[in-house]
Design a protein around this motif. Structure first.
Motif, PDB file in Angstrom:
ATOM      1  N   LYS A 281       9.742  20.201 -12.325  1.00  0.00           N
ATOM      2  CA  LYS A 281       8.797  19.779 -11.287  1.00  0.00           C
ATOM      3  C   LYS A 281       8.129  20.988 -10.630  1.00  0.00           C
ATOM      4  CE  LYS A 281       9.941  15.227 -10.158  1.00  0.00           C
ATOM      5  NZ  LYS A 281       8.704  14.517 -10.179  1.00  0.00           N
ATOM      6  N   GLY A 282       8.445  22.212 -11.108  1.00  0.00           N
ATOM      7  CA  GLY A 282       7.836  23.425 -10.576  1.00  0.00           C
ATOM      8  C   GLY A 282       8.536  23.987  -9.357  1.00  0.00           C
ATOM      9  N   LEU A 283       9.767  23.549  -9.104  1.00  0.00           N
ATOM     10  CA  LEU A 283      10.510  24.033  -7.931  1.00  0.00           C
ATOM     11  C   LEU A 283      11.455  25.160  -8.331  1.00  0.00           C
ATOM     12  CD1 LEU A 283      11.328  20.509  -6.497  1.00  0.00           C
ATOM     13  CD2 LEU A 283       9.573  22.090  -5.684  1.00  0.00           C
ATOM     14  N   PRO A 284      11.622  26.156  -7.461  1.00  0.00           N
ATOM     15  CA  PRO A 284      12.494  27.299  -7.770  1.00  0.00           C
ATOM     16  C   PRO A 284      13.970  26.980  -7.506  1.00  0.00           C
ATOM     17  CG  PRO A 284      11.487  27.619  -5.638  1.00  0.00           C
ATOM     18  CD  PRO A 284      10.934  26.331  -6.179  1.00  0.00           C
ATOM     19  N   ALA A 285      14.555  26.131  -8.312  1.00  0.00           N
ATOM     20  CA  ALA A 285      15.934  25.686  -8.109  1.00  0.00           C
ATOM     21  C   ALA A 285      16.922  26.594  -8.822  1.00  0.00           C
ATOM     22  CB  ALA A 285      16.088  24.261  -8.609  1.00  0.00           C
ATOM     23  N   ASN A 286      18.092  26.790  -8.184  1.00  0.00           N
ATOM     24  CA  ASN A 286      19.194  27.487  -8.843  1.00  0.00           C
ATOM     25  C   ASN A 286      20.518  26.890  -8.381  1.00  0.00           C
ATOM     26  OD1 ASN A 286      20.412  29.127  -6.622  1.00  0.00           O
ATOM     27  ND2 ASN A 286      18.356  30.042  -6.582  1.00  0.00           N
ATOM     28  N   HIS A 287      21.555  27.135  -9.146  1.00  0.00           N
ATOM     29  CA  HIS A 287      22.876  26.554  -8.918  1.00  0.00           C
ATOM     30  C   HIS A 287      23.417  26.875  -7.531  1.00  0.00           C
ATOM     31  CE1 HIS A 287      27.310  26.599  -9.108  1.00  0.00           C
ATOM     32  NE2 HIS A 287      27.138  25.495  -9.808  1.00  0.00           N
ATOM     33  N   THR A 288      23.391  28.134  -7.152  1.00  0.00           N
ATOM     34  CA  THR A 288      23.975  28.568  -5.877  1.00  0.00           C
ATOM     35  C   THR A 288      23.308  27.878  -4.696  1.00  0.00           C
ATOM     36  OG1 THR A 288      24.448  30.706  -6.887  1.00  0.00           O
ATOM     37  CG2 THR A 288      24.559  30.589  -4.495  1.00  0.00           C
ATOM     38  N   SER A 289      21.983  27.870  -4.697  1.00  0.00           N
ATOM     39  CA  SER A 289      21.258  27.251  -3.580  1.00  0.00           C
ATOM     40  C   SER A 289      21.487  25.747  -3.527  1.00  0.00           C
ATOM     41  CB  SER A 289      19.764  27.523  -3.693  1.00  0.00           C
ATOM     42  OG  SER A 289      19.510  28.899  -3.566  1.00  0.00           O
ATOM     43  N   LEU A 290      21.444  25.102  -4.673  1.00  0.00           N
ATOM     44  CA  LEU A 290      21.630  23.658  -4.699  1.00  0.00           C
ATOM     45  C   LEU A 290      22.995  23.269  -4.148  1.00  0.00           C
ATOM     46  CD1 LEU A 290      20.624  20.828  -5.417  1.00  0.00           C
ATOM     47  CD2 LEU A 290      21.465  21.199  -7.738  1.00  0.00           C
ATOM     48  N   VAL A 291      24.045  23.931  -4.593  1.00  0.00           N
ATOM     49  CA  VAL A 291      25.397  23.630  -4.108  1.00  0.00           C
ATOM     50  C   VAL A 291      25.488  23.882  -2.605  1.00  0.00           C
ATOM     51  CG1 VAL A 291      27.832  24.321  -4.236  1.00  0.00           C
ATOM     52  CG2 VAL A 291      26.521  23.989  -6.329  1.00  0.00           C
ATOM     53  N   LYS A 292      24.879  24.957  -2.138  1.00  0.00           N
ATOM     54  CA  LYS A 292      24.887  25.287  -0.705  1.00  0.00           C
ATOM     55  C   LYS A 292      24.237  24.157   0.101  1.00  0.00           C
ATOM     56  CE  LYS A 292      22.665  28.480   2.443  1.00  0.00           C
ATOM     57  NZ  LYS A 292      21.750  29.612   2.529  1.00  0.00           N
ATOM     58  N   TYR A 293      23.068  23.696  -0.336  1.00  0.00           N
ATOM     59  CA  TYR A 293      22.364  22.633   0.381  1.00  0.00           C
ATOM     60  C   TYR A 293      23.122  21.311   0.317  1.00  0.00           C
ATOM     61  CZ  TYR A 293      18.236  25.372   1.487  1.00  0.00           C
ATOM     62  OH  TYR A 293      17.382  26.299   2.019  1.00  0.00           O
ATOM     63  N   ILE A 294      23.764  21.029  -0.795  1.00  0.00           N
ATOM     64  CA  ILE A 294      24.579  19.811  -0.898  1.00  0.00           C
ATOM     65  C   ILE A 294      25.726  19.873   0.094  1.00  0.00           C
ATOM     66  CG2 ILE A 294      26.176  18.519  -2.378  1.00  0.00           C
ATOM     67  CD1 ILE A 294      24.337  19.245  -4.757  1.00  0.00           C
ATOM     68  N   ASN A 295      26.425  21.000   0.120  1.00  0.00           N
ATOM     69  CA  ASN A 295      27.564  21.142   1.021  1.00  0.00           C
ATOM     70  C   ASN A 295      27.158  21.093   2.494  1.00  0.00           C
ATOM     71  OD1 ASN A 295      29.396  21.282  -1.081  1.00  0.00           O
ATOM     72  ND2 ASN A 295      29.313  23.505  -1.205  1.00  0.00           N
ATOM     73  N   LEU A 296      25.959  21.607   2.815  1.00  0.00           N
ATOM     74  CA  LEU A 296      25.473  21.591   4.195  1.00  0.00           C
ATOM     75  C   LEU A 296      24.817  20.261   4.570  1.00  0.00           C
ATOM     76  CD1 LEU A 296      23.905  25.170   4.426  1.00  0.00           C
ATOM     77  CD2 LEU A 296      26.036  24.373   5.478  1.00  0.00           C
ATOM     78  N   GLY A 297      24.493  19.443   3.556  1.00  0.00           N
ATOM     79  CA  GLY A 297      23.827  18.174   3.817  1.00  0.00           C
ATOM     80  C   GLY A 297      22.372  18.333   4.230  1.00  0.00           C
ATOM     81  N   GLN A 298      21.744  19.417   3.790  1.00  0.00           N
ATOM     82  CA  GLN A 298      20.355  19.685   4.148  1.00  0.00           C
ATOM     83  C   GLN A 298      19.415  19.297   3.009  1.00  0.00           C
ATOM     84  OE1 GLN A 298      20.315  23.857   5.136  1.00  0.00           O
ATOM     85  NE2 GLN A 298      21.176  23.510   7.168  1.00  0.00           N
TER      86      GLN A 298
END
Length: 141
Positions: free
Chosen positions: A114-131
């Protein structure tokens, strides 16, 4: 795909790939249970012939996939589970569209497509923070 006593039909398709892709059932596992007539996750039976007396369960494909994922966790409790094999649920905050991915890698691949700069570390961080992550509410399933 029926329950053990074949009284409830959860899902049907004329193509094996629908079970494999839509429900995240491994090809080998699906064929093994279909051929041997054994129960998948100790609860579900695959058949080639329809059971006309079975009651059709009105359940969405997403809800069925989530139900199977929960059953896999219960049934495979002795199997090691790491963060890469956790399923991720994405909800688009703009249109409430929901997607399920059976691994973090597949979720990241979807976001990158979808053209988004996604990576494993950031995704897990946001999931854990609920953001919210790039316009998506993300949760482990």
């Amino acid at each position: 795909m029926y329950n053990r006593d074949k009284s409830i039909l959860y899902y049907s398709s004329t193509q094996q790939k629908d079970f494999i892709i839509n429900l995240n059932i491994a090809h080998f596992t699906f064929n093994k249970h279909l051929t041997n007539g054994t129960y998948y996750l100790g609860k579900y039976l695959f058949t080639r012939e329809p059971i006309l007396t079975a009651k059709v369960k009105d359940i969405s494909l997403l809800d069925l996939a989530l139900m199977l994922e929960k059953d896999r966790k219960k049934y495979n409790k002795n199997k090691p589970l790491n963060s890469l094999s956790k399923s991720v649920l994405l909800v688009d905050i703009n249109n409430n569209k929901t997607e399920i991915f059976f691994s973090i890698g597949k979720c990241i691949e979807y976001l990158r497509n979808k053209g988004l700069p996604a990576n494993h570390t950031s995704l897990v961080k946001y999931i854990n923070l609920g953001q919210v992550y790039h316009g998506y509410i993300c949760k482990f399933v």
